[in-house]
Design a protein around this motif. Sequence first.
Motif, PDB file in Angstrom:
ATOM      1  N   PHE A 274      88.865  25.336  86.558  1.00  0.00           N
ATOM      2  CA  PHE A 274      88.692  26.567  87.343  1.00  0.00           C
ATOM      3  C   PHE A 274      89.707  27.632  86.924  1.00  0.00           C
ATOM      4  O   PHE A 274      89.374  28.806  86.748  1.00  0.00           O
ATOM      5  CB  PHE A 274      88.842  26.240  88.834  1.00  0.00           C
ATOM      6  N   THR A 275      90.959  27.190  86.742  1.00  0.00           N
ATOM      7  CA  THR A 275      92.008  28.116  86.311  1.00  0.00           C
ATOM      8  C   THR A 275      91.711  28.688  84.934  1.00  0.00           C
ATOM      9  O   THR A 275      91.875  29.895  84.690  1.00  0.00           O
ATOM     10  CB  THR A 275      93.372  27.421  86.295  1.00  0.00           C
ATOM     11  N   ALA A 276      91.272  27.817  84.028  1.00  0.00           N
ATOM     12  CA  ALA A 276      90.929  28.271  82.680  1.00  0.00           C
ATOM     13  C   ALA A 276      89.777  29.276  82.719  1.00  0.00           C
ATOM     14  O   ALA A 276      89.757  30.270  81.973  1.00  0.00           O
ATOM     15  CB  ALA A 276      90.558  27.081  81.801  1.00  0.00           C
TER      16      ALA A 276
ATOM     17  N   THR B 290      89.914  33.065  81.411  1.00  0.00           N
ATOM     18  CA  THR B 290      88.945  33.537  80.424  1.00  0.00           C
ATOM     19  C   THR B 290      88.215  34.780  80.911  1.00  0.00           C
ATOM     20  O   THR B 290      88.039  35.763  80.177  1.00  0.00           O
ATOM     21  CB  THR B 290      87.917  32.439  80.112  1.00  0.00           C
ATOM     22  N   ALA B 291      87.810  34.769  82.195  1.00  0.00           N
ATOM     23  CA  ALA B 291      87.125  35.928  82.755  1.00  0.00           C
ATOM     24  C   ALA B 291      88.030  37.156  82.763  1.00  0.00           C
ATOM     25  O   ALA B 291      87.594  38.275  82.467  1.00  0.00           O
ATOM     26  CB  ALA B 291      86.648  35.611  84.173  1.00  0.00           C
ATOM     27  N   SER B 292      89.306  36.941  83.103  1.00  0.00           N
ATOM     28  CA  SER B 292      90.261  38.059  83.117  1.00  0.00           C
ATOM     29  C   SER B 292      90.443  38.637  81.723  1.00  0.00           C
ATOM     30  O   SER B 292      90.484  39.861  81.536  1.00  0.00           O
ATOM     31  CB  SER B 292      91.613  37.589  83.660  1.00  0.00           C
ATOM     32  N   MET B 293      90.558  37.734  80.737  1.00  0.00           N
ATOM     33  CA  MET B 293      90.716  38.198  79.361  1.00  0.00           C
ATOM     34  C   MET B 293      89.503  38.980  78.890  1.00  0.00           C
ATOM     35  O   MET B 293      89.628  40.010  78.220  1.00  0.00           O
ATOM     36  CB  MET B 293      90.975  36.999  78.437  1.00  0.00           C
ATOM     37  N   LEU B 294      88.310  38.506  79.260  1.00  0.00           N
ATOM     38  CA  LEU B 294      87.090  39.210  78.875  1.00  0.00           C
ATOM     39  C   LEU B 294      87.024  40.590  79.528  1.00  0.00           C
ATOM     40  O   LEU B 294      86.628  41.582  78.897  1.00  0.00           O
ATOM     41  CB  LEU B 294      85.861  38.378  79.256  1.00  0.00           C
ATOM     42  N   ALA B 295      87.414  40.646  80.811  1.00  0.00           N
ATOM     43  CA  ALA B 295      87.401  41.932  81.520  1.00  0.00           C
ATOM     44  C   ALA B 295      88.388  42.908  80.899  1.00  0.00           C
ATOM     45  O   ALA B 295      88.076  44.085  80.689  1.00  0.00           O
ATOM     46  CB  ALA B 295      87.725  41.711  82.998  1.00  0.00           C
TER      47      ALA B 295
END
Length: 336
Positions: free
Chosen positions: A25-27, A31-36
């Motif tokens: 979940f943390t990963a 990943t979502a934050s990096m993509l955003a």
Amino acid sequence: MMKRGHKRRVIRHNAALIAVLCLIFTAGLLTASMLALSQSGTFTVAAHVELQRSMLIAEGAATRIQYLLAADRKLNPNDKPGEVDYTNFEYDRYLADGVEHTIDYYGEKISFAVTDAVSGWDMSSSGYQSVLNMIANQEEAGDDVVELTEQVSHRLGDYLDSDDNIRDYGMEAADYEDAGFKPLPRNEAMQFREELLYIEGFTELFPLDVNGRLSSIRLITPEDTGTLSGNVSLFTADRQMIDLQCDLSEDELDTVMDALERWKKDKELLSDTLDEELLSKLKSKFSTVESGAYTIMLSAPADNPRAFRKLVFSYDGFEVDGPEEQMIRYLEWNFL
């Protein structure tokens, strides 16, 4: 005993599973934050790159426009702004009349308008007092306007003179230092029009235009360039200037402003939209003859909006064989 051992193993397995799920979940969140962030950065960089590219395009187009103006003047040396019927020509005409044009510059559509650089109030050391007096003496000027013109007059006087005597509403070196504007005042003639922005209260009398420019004030030309003297071009005069110079009624002012707008937008001749007496009154105070110095503003066309840095520049016109010594001396060059 077997049951207890089995129970412990189940607990350990469940704890490990929970830890793994938390890690996944943390990963996923990372990943979502990096993509955003990456997507946001891409949009930001793309807009920045497009703006940088537009500056290069505007610079190239500016050179072409200058030669288009030179060619027009070569072909039609006696034509005057406001008196040219554009429909009589198979090619576009380029005059200092505020008409909006569009050109294709290597696949890029660019909109531009040409006006005469002799425009705006003369606020030089020799001209500012008469302008302020004209504003203060108009019939509708209230006490607040009269007081403000006096304040600006005193501050301009202190800014330009070489002594340290402070007028009633003036400002000298200590006042500018307190305001964070050391080493002002200049204590001699201004070198740049934008110095007027340092004069407290000035923009209340002469607001900046929609592009953040002091377009209502005449440019102060750099050293070793021509001076901008003579009557203001009719096609750059605003409502206040026409009112003060020509003493027209409100209805006449409305008619004049509408006629100028129809010329710039639809190229309707002033002789068709203004009666002879009113047009004659305007020409007695304003110029409809090109001075030879131009101001040009480039932008993206209204029907093709995009990231584009507007460019405004002023220069002394030249002939089709190029400027003297093949060097263009700009009176103004600003990206907005």
